[in-house]
Design an enzyme around this catalytic site. Structure first.
Site, PDB file in Angstrom:
ATOM      1  N   TYR A  88      36.034  50.346  41.436  1.00 10.45           N
ATOM      2  CA  TYR A  88      36.405  50.881  40.118  1.00 10.45           C
ATOM      3  C   TYR A  88      36.473  49.757  39.072  1.00 10.45           C
ATOM      4  CZ  TYR A  88      39.451  52.451  36.344  1.00 10.45           C
ATOM      5  OH  TYR A  88      39.975  52.704  35.102  1.00 10.45           O
ATOM      6  N   GLY A 142      37.159  52.538  44.864  1.00  9.95           N
ATOM      7  CA  GLY A 142      38.569  52.208  45.082  1.00  9.95           C
ATOM      8  C   GLY A 142      38.939  51.052  44.175  1.00  9.95           C
ATOM      9  N   ASN A 143      39.862  50.231  44.608  1.00 13.33           N
ATOM     10  CA  ASN A 143      40.324  49.121  43.764  1.00 13.33           C
ATOM     11  C   ASN A 143      39.152  48.244  43.314  1.00 13.33           C
ATOM     12  OD1 ASN A 143      41.009  46.044  43.804  1.00 13.33           O
ATOM     13  ND2 ASN A 143      42.877  47.036  43.125  1.00 13.33           N
ATOM     14  N   GLY A 176      31.492  53.002  46.488  1.00 13.64           N
ATOM     15  CA  GLY A 176      32.941  52.813  46.668  1.00 13.64           C
ATOM     16  C   GLY A 176      33.610  52.796  45.308  1.00 13.64           C
ATOM     17  N   LYS A 231      44.389  35.092  59.065  1.00 13.16           N
ATOM     18  CA  LYS A 231      44.371  36.551  58.962  1.00 13.16           C
ATOM     19  C   LYS A 231      45.361  37.111  59.961  1.00 13.16           C
ATOM     20  CE  LYS A 231      42.094  39.614  56.522  1.00 13.16           C
ATOM     21  NZ  LYS A 231      41.490  39.414  55.197  1.00 13.16           N
TER      22      LYS A 231
END
Ligand code: NAD
Length: 412
Positions: free
Chosen positions: A221, A217-218, A215, A103
């Site tokens: 949805y 968002g990407n 949520g 990361k």
């Protein structure tokens, strides 16, 4: 705020007992193999120079090159980057893709930069770490506040520095520059493949199964959209401004058009408004937190009424809240498995870049389904065999895979 790296290590120690790990093995799995700290000078638009701190944690590469996103956020910290790189190690192992865990991040609020500054910072980060990454070494990707455009700048900078085209050095690229079809939807789609399996195991019919998604968002949805396409009843969704509820089920595409027009899902025709966090307390069969970490915590956990939780976000349940959910008999599908569809299709992108041959979207989705369904079924069987909770079963399987590779090489 609790230290995320301490939490991540605690999860490892909990599973160590189940796996009967010795002290050397535990020590080996407790720290990144390499942690890189860099200072990046950025020439600002006004001609001044500002310094930014960047990190790359290379946690474990026993199963393949380090793999994990790059986060741009003002709160990025060393413990956070280390924790995320440890989780990536388990995620790639449970998804059965030949990567380790890594990361990266830069301490920056990208909203305060112009596009030009953002591009120069991204290229500067790559100049600082390029000798430590590579298609067979460490393969970064997007994370919070980084996207396909930023990945494209980074790959371009890397290619310039090494003097060759090496598209597979970073994944999550735009489709026009070596990205994979199906990557945008992959995390949500993978979650729905898991939802389908869970419903089968528990004898739930899609049309009678109600779902709430926090949520939009990407991830949230596409999870909601694809679940609806398969006949599930998505009765509630929310975003940072609030949520909506409709008992007979929402039309997700229309909700998205409404959000695009007005900035929120709120006030959608035919649905009731609900306060943002109240979505977590609805009487539904399945709850899918797909927003931020720590959404379900000591304060609200007793009010959660869903029987199943699919963790689409990273870390949406605090360890304390999870204990309560376990006692209350709620089955939690953990993030490292539930949202592994994203990194799985990142792996497919890397494969396609190496082959120089690109797949149709159907082929991507089919391969994703096979991988994530296998991982779910193996984890489910392990949970029943060892009589432990789902997260412990997933961790046990993942950690064992990493250790088996290390043992084969004679490292431990
Ligand atoms: P995103 O920024 O596209 O969407 C986040 C959504 O959460 C937005 O709709 C926002 O309005 C909403 N939100 C924020 N606070 C909220 C609140 N208090 N209540 C309700 N909604 C709220 O981000 P994303 O890519 O969809 O990521 C969501 C989560 O999934 C993150 O934890 C991320 O780390 C994780 N994840 C994402 C991917 C991926 O491929 N995008 C892969 C693995 C994990």
């Amino acid at each position: 705020m609790s230290d995320p790296f301490k939490n991540a290590k605690q999860q490892l120690y909990n599973v160590a007992k189940v796996l009967d790990l010795n002290d050397q093995e535990l020590e080996y799995l407790s720290e990144p193999k390499k942690f890189i700290v860099v200072s990046i000078p950025l020439k600002m638009d006004d001609g001044s120079t500002k310094m930014f701190s960047g990190f790359r944690s290379q946690f474990n590469d026993d199963r393949g090159p380090f793999k994990g996103g790059i986060r741009y956020h003002q709160n990025v910290s060393i413990p956070e980057v280390k924790a995320l790189s440890m989780w990536m190690t388990w995620k790639c192992a449970i998804a059965d893709i030949p990567f380790g865990g890594g990361k990266g991040g830069i301490i920056v609020n990208p909203e305060e930069l112009s596009q030009g500054e953002l591009e120069r910072l991204s290229r500067g980060y790559i100049r600082a770490i390029y000798k430590d990454i590579g298609i067979d070494v460490d393969v970064p990707a997007p994370d919070v506040n980084t996207d396909g455009q930023i990945m494209a700048w980074m790959v371009d900078e890397y290619n310039t520095l090494v003097g060759r085209q090496e598209l597979g050095v970073i994944t999550g690229k735009p489709v026009d520059f070596g990205g994979s079809l199906g990557r945008t939807e992959a995390t949500g789609r993978g979650g729905v493949y898991i939802l389908e399996q869970l419903a089968k195991k528990k004898g739930m019919k899609p049309k009678d199964t109600s779902i709430a998604v926090q949520g939009f968002g990407n991830v949230g949805y596409y999870f909601a959209l694809i679940a609806e396409e398969l006949g599930f009843k998505v009765v509630a969704v929310s975003d940072s401004k609030g949520g909506i509820y409709k008992e007979s089920g929402l039309n997700i595409e229309k909700v998205m058009s409404h959000k695009n027009a007005g900035g929120s899902v709120k006030d959608f025709e035919g649905a009731k408004n609900i306060e943002g966090d109240k979505i977590l307390e609805l009487v539904v069969d399945i709850l899918a937190p797909a927003a931020l970490e720590n959404a379900i915590n000591e304060k609200n956990v007793e009010d959660v009424k869903a029987k199943y939780i699919i963790e689409m976000a990273n870390g949406p349940i605090t360890p304390e809240a999870e204990e309560v959910l376990n006692e209350n008999g709620v089955l939690v599908v953990p993030d490292v498995l539930a949202n592994s569809g994203g990194v799985t299709v990142s792996y497919f992108e890397w494969v396609q870049n190496r082959e120089g041959y690109y797949w149709q979207e159907d082929e991507v989705n089919e391969k994703l389904q096979k991988k994530i369904v296998d991982a779910f079924n193996q984890s489910f069987d392990e949970m029943e065999r060892l009589k432990i909770n789902f997260r412990a079963a997933v961790y046990a399987l993942a950690i064992k895979k990493v250790l088996d590779s290390a043992r084969a090489k004679g490292v431990v």
